[in-house]
Design an enzyme around this catalytic site. Structure first.
Site, PDB file in Angstrom:
ATOM      1  N   ASP A  71      43.003  30.137  44.977  1.00  8.37           N
ATOM      2  CA  ASP A  71      43.520  31.549  44.998  1.00  8.37           C
ATOM      3  C   ASP A  71      44.496  31.712  44.057  1.00  8.37           C
ATOM      4  OD1 ASP A  71      42.635  34.093  46.002  1.00  8.37           O
ATOM      5  OD2 ASP A  71      45.011  34.068  46.947  1.00  8.37           O
ATOM      6  N   SER A  72      44.555  32.457  43.132  1.00 14.67           N
ATOM      7  CA  SER A  72      45.663  32.435  42.251  1.00 14.67           C
ATOM      8  C   SER A  72      46.048  33.886  41.901  1.00 14.67           C
ATOM      9  CB  SER A  72      45.372  31.832  40.918  1.00 14.67           C
ATOM     10  OG  SER A  72      44.067  32.225  40.372  1.00 14.67           O
ATOM     11  N   PHE A 154      40.903  35.463  30.677  1.00 16.05           N
ATOM     12  CA  PHE A 154      40.602  36.833  31.323  1.00 16.05           C
ATOM     13  C   PHE A 154      41.973  37.155  32.603  1.00 16.05           C
ATOM     14  CE2 PHE A 154      39.594  32.799  33.705  1.00 16.05           C
ATOM     15  CZ  PHE A 154      39.999  32.984  34.931  1.00 16.05           C
ATOM     16  N   GLY A 155      41.545  38.214  33.132  1.00 20.15           N
ATOM     17  CA  GLY A 155      42.574  38.759  33.864  1.00 20.15           C
ATOM     18  C   GLY A 155      44.021  39.234  33.290  1.00 20.15           C
ATOM     19  N   HIS A 184      48.429  27.492  35.183  1.00 18.59           N
ATOM     20  CA  HIS A 184      48.649  27.154  36.713  1.00 18.59           C
ATOM     21  C   HIS A 184      47.678  26.337  37.327  1.00 18.59           C
ATOM     22  CE1 HIS A 184      46.617  31.028  35.743  1.00 18.59           C
ATOM     23  NE2 HIS A 184      46.308  31.200  37.069  1.00 18.59           N
TER      24      HIS A 184
END
Length: 199
Positions: A71-72, A154-155, A184
């Site tokens: 989860d990030s 992405f993101g 990260h």
């Protein structure tokens, strides 16, 4: 052969995980590749809590296979840490990357360049066949630009300038190898690899 279920259908994420955790005799498969349905409510208020929910659900749905969940998200200092755990759905439940980025840029419109500091945070939870759990964390510090740059990643990658690149390139303007070296998730994966190798 040890098969590890990646509790995600994100092909980018699966590729990054498989290249970092290159243990001999291990293979990584997404839920979709294994034909497994697992979509638990991610209702924890921390990255670790949500990663644990996903890893445990995938472990159970697969009948007890090893499972790995990440989860990030992005924490923006000028926004009090938002979007945080809501990063993927910042602009709404089914928001696209473009919609999330547009909302973030609008929220930061009046924030001067020197105060646009942020970090990506990643927490990984690995659940082995026997249910034993290993947790790893990683971050990358940087600043947010005023427009999207780059076609990779992405993101929020096209908006994020890691300090490691001296603020010159976004995470979407570098190769996957360069990204893995500073990201990260790359940092969390290196920590997880060390923990699993020592166990």
């Amino acid at each position: 052969m040890k098969t590890v279920v990646i509790a995600s259908n994100n092909a980018h994420k699966a590729e990054e995980i498989a290249s970092a955790l290159d243990f001999e005799g291990w293979e990584f498969r997404t839920l979709r590749e294994l034909g497994i349905q697992s979509d638990p409510a991610e209702d924890a208020d921390t990255f670790e809590g949500n990663a644990r929910i996903k890893a445990r659900a995938a472990h159970e749905a697969s009948g007890g296979m090893a499972a790995l969940a990440d989860d990030s998200g992005l924490q923006v200092d000028a926004l009090g840490g938002e979007p945080g755990v809501y990063s993927a759905r910042y602009a709404g439940e089914d928001a696209t990357d473009a919609q999330n980025n547009a909302k973030l840029l609008a929220a930061l419109d009046a924030v001067p360049d020197d105060r646009r500091t942020a970090r990506f945070v990643s927490t990984l939870v690995f659940v082995d066949e026997d249910g034993a759990e290993t947790v790893a964390h990683g971050t990358v510090e940087g600043k947010l630009g005023r427009e999207e740059r780059g076609s990779g990643g992405f993101g929020y990658d096209p908006l994020f300038y890691p300090d490691a690149f001296a603020g010159k390139r976004t995470l979407a303007e570098v190769s996957q190898t360069e990204k893995n070296a500073v990201s990260h998730r790359g940092n969390a994966l290196r920590q997880l690899r060390a923990l699993l190798a020592g166990s």
